[in-house]
Design a protein around this motif. Structure first.
Motif: not given
Length: 202
Positions: A108-119, A132-148
């Motif tokens: 799951l982490v690899e697929r989420v990371q790819y979508v972030l970087e590719a799209e 950038s990806l901070r974490e993904i919990d067991a329920d599928g909730v994605v935690l992101l950090q905004f930058g720039g």
């Protein structure tokens, strides 16, 4: 690892002779490796500029260096120089530079990371931002950090809900929600200071 044609070597020798200085070489590195935005960068370098982790290709009259972290992306790469009426064109072909889109059996982490970087990040870059990806919990909730430009932007919540979350949930069905972990009060260069404008992914 890399096949540098005689025409390309001759072109590099000409460029190096114009720069002057003994021991000057050419260094190649890959930026954004493994994503659709991947690209090769060439630069002149002196021995003092080298980290010691480069791969060295000895050419006639100069050394060609490949950044150590970039080497694995440049398997079977070729560099050629094609003369034309206006001078010529240097062509670098690296079939593995963009990597491959992770399959359904990837983590799951690899697929989420790819979508972030590719799209997502290439689109956010138009506003000087990225996530950038901070974490993904067991329920599928994605935690992101905004930058720039997205850090502290008044439209970050709109971008998150209407752009980032929508895209991630479409591409990766296991994602149930997307949350923002950024302290937007500390943003130094927000794209929008207030609640005006539009989403960076709009």
């Amino acid at each position: 690892m890399i096949d540098i044609s005689e025409r390309a070597q001759q072109h590099f020798r000409k460029l190096l002779s114009q720069q002057g200085g003994d021991g000057l070489g050419i260094r190649l590195r890959v930026v954004d490796a493994g994503t659709p935005a991947a690209n090769c960068e060439l630069e002149f370098c002196e021995p003092v500029d080298l980290s010691g982790r480069e791969w060295t290709i000895e050419c006639v009259g100069f050394n060609f260096y490949v950044d150590g972290d970039s080497a694995r992306w440049l398997e079977a790469a070729t560099i050629d120089y094609e003369p034309n009426a206006t001078g010529g064109q240097l062509n670098i072909r690296a079939p593995g530079i963009k990597g491959k889109q992770p399959g359904a059996d990837a983590g799951l982490v690899e697929r989420v990371q790819y979508v972030l970087e590719a799209e997502i990040n290439p689109r956010l870059a138009s506003h000087g931002g990225r996530v950038s990806l901070r974490e993904i919990d067991a329920d599928g909730v994605v935690l992101l950090q905004f930058g720039g430009g997205c850090h502290g932007c008044g439209m970050a919540d709109v971008t998150l809900k209407q752009g980032v979350e929508k895209t991630l949930r479409e591409r990766v069905p296991e994602v149930t929600a997307v949350r923002d972990a950024t302290d937007h009060a500390t943003g130094a260069t927000p794209y929008y200071d207030g609640k005006q404008g539009q989403s960076a992914l709009g």
